[in-house]
Motif scaffolding. Structure first.
Motif, mmCIF file in Angstrom:
data_model
loop_
_atom_site.group_PDB
_atom_site.id
_atom_site.type_symbol
_atom_site.label_atom_id
_atom_site.label_comp_id
_atom_site.label_asym_id
_atom_site.label_seq_id
_atom_site.Cartn_x
_atom_site.Cartn_y
_atom_site.Cartn_z
ATOM 1 N N TYR A 186 -11.964 -1.407 -6.479
ATOM 2 C CA TYR A 186 -13.371 -1.780 -6.360
ATOM 3 C C TYR A 186 -13.964 -1.056 -5.160
ATOM 4 O O TYR A 186 -13.617 -1.359 -4.012
ATOM 5 N N GLY A 187 -14.840 -0.097 -5.406
ATOM 6 C CA GLY A 187 -15.575 0.543 -4.334
ATOM 7 C C GLY A 187 -16.859 -0.231 -4.057
ATOM 8 O O GLY A 187 -17.099 -1.306 -4.616
ATOM 9 N N GLU A 188 -17.688 0.309 -3.206
ATOM 10 C CA GLU A 188 -18.944 -0.355 -2.857
ATOM 11 C C GLU A 188 -19.793 -0.566 -4.113
ATOM 12 O O GLU A 188 -20.025 0.357 -4.887
ATOM 13 N N ILE A 233 0.841 -1.199 0.000
ATOM 14 C CA ILE A 233 0.000 0.000 0.000
ATOM 15 C C ILE A 233 0.877 1.251 0.000
ATOM 16 O O ILE A 233 0.621 2.214 -0.753
ATOM 17 N N GLU A 234 1.909 1.264 0.825
ATOM 18 C CA GLU A 234 2.805 2.426 0.864
ATOM 19 C C GLU A 234 3.518 2.615 -0.469
ATOM 20 O O GLU A 234 3.700 3.741 -0.940
ATOM 21 N N VAL A 288 -0.314 -12.634 -12.738
ATOM 22 C CA VAL A 288 -0.337 -12.733 -11.280
ATOM 23 C C VAL A 288 -1.269 -11.662 -10.731
ATOM 24 O O VAL A 288 -1.146 -10.483 -11.070
ATOM 25 N N SER A 289 -2.218 -12.074 -9.898
ATOM 26 C CA SER A 289 -3.232 -11.188 -9.333
ATOM 27 C C SER A 289 -3.053 -11.108 -7.817
ATOM 28 O O SER A 289 -2.946 -12.135 -7.147
ATOM 29 N N VAL A 290 -3.057 -9.888 -7.288
ATOM 30 C CA VAL A 290 -2.843 -9.654 -5.852
ATOM 31 C C VAL A 290 -4.058 -8.928 -5.289
ATOM 32 O O VAL A 290 -4.483 -7.905 -5.830
ATOM 33 N N SER A 291 -4.614 -9.440 -4.194
ATOM 34 C CA SER A 291 -5.771 -8.822 -3.543
ATOM 35 C C SER A 291 -5.330 -8.042 -2.311
ATOM 36 O O SER A 291 -4.604 -8.563 -1.461
ATOM 37 N N LEU A 292 -5.795 -6.787 -2.215
ATOM 38 C CA LEU A 292 -5.514 -5.939 -1.058
ATOM 39 C C LEU A 292 -6.809 -5.259 -0.630
ATOM 40 O O LEU A 292 -7.524 -4.699 -1.462
ATOM 41 N N GLY A 293 -7.111 -5.306 0.642
ATOM 42 C CA GLY A 293 -8.323 -4.659 1.130
ATOM 43 C C GLY A 293 -9.489 -5.623 1.263
ATOM 44 O O GLY A 293 -9.327 -6.778 1.666
ATOM 45 N N ASP A 294 -10.673 -5.152 0.905
ATOM 46 C CA ASP A 294 -11.901 -5.917 1.134
ATOM 47 C C ASP A 294 -11.927 -7.248 0.381
ATOM 48 O O ASP A 294 -11.316 -7.392 -0.691
ATOM 49 N N ASP A 295 -12.659 -8.210 0.942
ATOM 50 C CA ASP A 295 -12.838 -9.519 0.307
ATOM 51 C C ASP A 295 -13.535 -9.357 -1.043
ATOM 52 O O ASP A 295 -14.449 -8.535 -1.193
ATOM 53 N N GLY A 296 -13.132 -10.176 -2.011
ATOM 54 C CA GLY A 296 -13.783 -10.188 -3.322
ATOM 55 C C GLY A 296 -14.151 -11.604 -3.713
ATOM 56 O O GLY A 296 -13.379 -12.545 -3.492
ATOM 57 N N LEU A 297 -15.348 -11.779 -4.267
ATOM 58 C CA LEU A 297 -15.801 -13.104 -4.707
ATOM 59 C C LEU A 297 -15.303 -13.330 -6.127
ATOM 60 O O LEU A 297 -15.841 -12.760 -7.085
ATOM 61 N N PHE A 298 -14.283 -14.154 -6.260
ATOM 62 C CA PHE A 298 -13.585 -14.393 -7.522
ATOM 63 C C PHE A 298 -14.198 -15.602 -8.220
ATOM 64 O O PHE A 298 -14.271 -16.692 -7.643
ATOM 65 N N SER A 306 -12.364 -5.255 5.382
ATOM 66 C CA SER A 306 -10.957 -5.132 5.747
ATOM 67 C C SER A 306 -10.698 -3.717 6.236
ATOM 68 O O SER A 306 -11.359 -2.764 5.822
ATOM 69 N N ARG A 307 -9.701 -3.570 7.093
ATOM 70 C CA ARG A 307 -9.304 -2.246 7.587
ATOM 71 C C ARG A 307 -8.065 -1.723 6.860
ATOM 72 O O ARG A 307 -7.548 -0.659 7.224
ATOM 73 N N LEU A 308 -7.597 -2.435 5.847
ATOM 74 C CA LEU A 308 -6.357 -2.031 5.190
ATOM 75 C C LEU A 308 -6.488 -0.676 4.509
ATOM 76 O O LEU A 308 -5.578 0.155 4.582
ATOM 77 N N LEU A 309 -7.616 -0.454 3.823
ATOM 78 C CA LEU A 309 -7.859 0.822 3.165
ATOM 79 C C LEU A 309 -8.808 1.634 4.038
ATOM 80 O O LEU A 309 -9.927 1.186 4.302
ATOM 81 N N PRO A 310 -8.404 2.802 4.502
ATOM 82 C CA PRO A 310 -9.216 3.553 5.467
ATOM 83 C C PRO A 310 -10.650 3.808 5.012
ATOM 84 O O PRO A 310 -11.576 3.813 5.828
ATOM 85 N N ARG A 311 -10.848 4.014 3.716
ATOM 86 C CA ARG A 311 -12.197 4.296 3.211
ATOM 87 C C ARG A 311 -12.906 3.050 2.700
ATOM 88 O O ARG A 311 -13.996 3.134 2.130
#
Length: 200
Positions: A108-110, A25-26, A130-140, A183-188
């Motif tokens: 991906y927002g709401e 993220i940084e 290669v796919s990397v997921s960060l933040g909220d859960d996603g149904l793949f 997830s709390r990784l992304l503040p918004r």
């Protein structure tokens, strides 16, 4: 970490721990500031629900002219280099000497989703994506090399990595929905998905 193989998709659950996720993220912050995410449109003119941008020599674009890679952001800026922590992740999960030309960054927002599609705008399909997921859960959702037929789905969480090679390289796949603010990784809230690709 668990390694799952579903329809030749290699799913590396919890590949990145909390510190590894925070590092990515940084590393992405200056990229997102230099080339802000935008809503692309499909060739038919429909706006996508995700926002996207890229890093690397080339970035992926979609508009009325079609799907393609370009050397510049739609506003004319060149793409920043792919951050080194992301390239190291590629090295670790693929074991390849060849590094990716492009890192597509989808937000991906709401309510955002990505319909079933193939990654087929590259010149050589022998290289994995290669796919990397960060933040909220996603149904793949994982499908077949042709449209139709049965599919399988799995929830991807922050820190999960998917390697699409072999038969999975041209298989249809997409994200049906996200669990917003899971997830709390992304503040918004929301989900960042990075896809690393060898383009040429």
């Amino acid at each position: 970490m668990a390694r799952l193989v579903i329809r030749d998709f290699v799913v590396l659950k919890s590949w990145l721990d909390a510190a590894g996720q925070a590092e990515l993220i940084e590393a992405l912050r200056p990229v997102l500031k230099a080339v802000p995410p935008f809503h692309p449109t499909t060739p038919s003119g429909k706006a996508m629900s995700v926002r996207m941008t890229s890093a690397g020599r080339l970035g992926w674009l979609s508009d009325k002219a079609g799907y393609r890679y370009e050397a510049q952001h739609p506003k004319g800026m060149g793409w920043p280099e792919i951050p080194e922590p992301i390239l190291r992740l590629w090295d670790q999960v693929t074991g390849l000497d060849r590094r990716p030309d492009s890192c597509l960054i989808n937000y991906y927002g709401e309510g955002a989703r990505m319909g079933l599609h193939q990654d087929k705008d590259e010149a050589d399909f022998s290289w994995p994506v290669v796919s990397v997921s960060l933040g909220d859960d996603g149904l793949f959702r994982m499908g077949n090399p042709t449209r139709g037929g049965k599919t399988e789905s799995i929830w991807l969480s922050s820190g999960d990595v998917v390697v699409m090679g072999g038969a999975a390289r041209l298989a249809y796949h997409g994200v049906d929905r996200i669990r917003f603010k899971s997830s709390r990784l992304l503040p918004r809230g929301g989900r960042l998905n990075l896809t690393l690709r060898v383009v040429e």
